[in-house]
Design a protein around this motif. Structure first.
Motif, PDB file in Angstrom:
ATOM      1  N   UNK A 186     -13.520  40.752  -4.953  1.00 32.02           N
ATOM      2  CA  UNK A 186     -14.679  40.065  -4.399  1.00 32.02           C
ATOM      3  C   UNK A 186     -15.930  40.571  -5.104  1.00 32.02           C
ATOM      4  N   UNK A 187     -16.646  39.660  -5.768  1.00 35.93           N
ATOM      5  CA  UNK A 187     -17.931  39.973  -6.423  1.00 35.93           C
ATOM      6  C   UNK A 187     -17.871  41.155  -7.395  1.00 35.93           C
ATOM      7  N   UNK A 188     -16.794  41.343  -8.092  1.00 33.65           N
ATOM      8  CA  UNK A 188     -16.649  42.429  -9.078  1.00 33.65           C
ATOM      9  C   UNK A 188     -16.837  43.820  -8.482  1.00 33.65           C
ATOM     10  N   UNK A 189     -16.925  43.943  -7.166  1.00 33.70           N
ATOM     11  CA  UNK A 189     -17.189  45.233  -6.540  1.00 33.70           C
ATOM     12  C   UNK A 189     -16.117  45.667  -5.555  1.00 33.70           C
ATOM     13  N   UNK A 190     -15.445  44.734  -4.932  1.00 35.44           N
ATOM     14  CA  UNK A 190     -14.466  45.062  -3.894  1.00 35.44           C
ATOM     15  C   UNK A 190     -13.081  44.590  -4.339  1.00 35.44           C
ATOM     16  N   UNK A 191     -12.098  45.456  -4.184  1.00 31.96           N
ATOM     17  CA  UNK A 191     -10.722  45.086  -4.518  1.00 31.96           C
ATOM     18  C   UNK A 191      -9.829  45.325  -3.309  1.00 31.96           C
ATOM     19  N   UNK A 192      -8.740  44.599  -3.263  1.00 35.58           N
ATOM     20  CA  UNK A 192      -7.812  44.750  -2.157  1.00 35.58           C
ATOM     21  C   UNK A 192      -6.656  43.792  -2.287  1.00 35.58           C
ATOM     22  N   UNK A 193      -6.134  43.350  -1.159  1.00 36.49           N
ATOM     23  CA  UNK A 193      -4.956  42.501  -1.166  1.00 36.49           C
ATOM     24  C   UNK A 193      -5.222  41.213  -0.408  1.00 36.49           C
ATOM     25  N   UNK A 194      -4.332  40.234  -0.620  1.00 36.97           N
ATOM     26  CA  UNK A 194      -4.424  38.966   0.096  1.00 36.97           C
ATOM     27  C   UNK A 194      -3.041  38.576   0.595  1.00 36.97           C
ATOM     28  N   UNK A 195      -3.013  37.721   1.606  1.00 36.29           N
ATOM     29  CA  UNK A 195      -1.767  37.181   2.137  1.00 36.29           C
ATOM     30  C   UNK A 195      -2.083  35.877   2.842  1.00 36.29           C
ATOM     31  N   UNK A 196      -1.108  34.988   2.925  1.00 39.10           N
ATOM     32  CA  UNK A 196      -1.360  33.725   3.592  1.00 39.10           C
ATOM     33  C   UNK A 196      -0.162  32.799   3.565  1.00 39.10           C
ATOM     34  N   UNK A 197      -0.402  31.577   4.020  1.00 39.54           N
ATOM     35  CA  UNK A 197       0.613  30.532   4.056  1.00 39.54           C
ATOM     36  C   UNK A 197      -0.018  29.217   3.622  1.00 39.54           C
ATOM     37  N   UNK A 198       0.835  28.300   3.188  1.00 34.81           N
ATOM     38  CA  UNK A 198       0.337  26.998   2.788  1.00 34.81           C
ATOM     39  C   UNK A 198       1.452  25.981   2.740  1.00 34.81           C
TER      40      UNK A 198
END
Length: 184
Positions: free
Chosen positions: A126-138
């Motif tokens: 996020x915005x070149x400053x915050x890193x992390x993970x994602x998860x979801x459904x579709x």
């Protein structure tokens, strides 16, 4: 012998039919939808304060590749999007702007004919400053062999790389996107 033929014929009708869509190949497209949650949390180890943003939308583009083995469909996707006009009120002051999102996702789904329900998980920035993970459904729907429409819920849980004065900063954003893409 007639009973055996009857059982074989009945079993044929009860078994799942072959898939109607071929999900193998590359794809790219556009997405648009509302941000369901925008939370910005400051934590100094003893105190924590969370700020929630006003309603905003996300617009983006994505591309990926899928492979199919029987009815299991798997692959990867890269997506770039912007959450537009995100506004937080911090200590009475309004802070607003666009937030850039980068997502790298693995996808696993089930071929249900023209429909492809799937789950995703991966990494986000996020915005070149915050890193992390994602998860979801579709879910994707094949309008024809070349054009897909779908919807996806994606949750991102990120932490800013640089802690300022011992304050950890987390940024969480959940989006719901309507998607349209071309297969090639």
């Amino acid at each position: 012998m007639t009973t055996l033929k009857s059982v074989a014929l009945a079993t044929t009708f009860l078994l799942p039919t072959a898939a109607l869509a071929d999900w193998t190949g590359g794809y790219s497209g556009l997405s648009f939808g509302p941000n369901l949650t925008n939370e910005f949390t400051l934590d100094n180890g003893t105190d924590s304060e969370t700020f929630e943003a006003e309603d905003s939308n996300t617009i983006g583009f994505f591309g990926g590749f899928l492979a199919q083995s029987n009815q299991i469909v798997y692959g990867g996707e890269i997506a770039f999007s912007t959450a537009t006009d995100v506004e937080f009120v911090i200590d009475g002051d309004s802070v607003s702007g666009d937030i850039d999102l980068f997502d790298l996702k693995g996808r696993v789904g089930f071929d249900a004919g023209e429909f492809l329900p799937y789950a995703v998980a991966g990494i986000s920035r996020v915005d070149d400053d915050a890193t992390g993970f994602n998860f979801g459904v579709g879910v994707d729907y094949a309008i024809n062999p070349s054009f897909l429409v779908g919807a996806e819920y994606l949750a991102r849980r990120t932490t800013f790389d640089d802690d300022i004065d011992g304050i950890e900063t987390d940024f969480d954003i959940d989006t719901f996107s309507i998607r349209g893409s071309f297969k090639f």
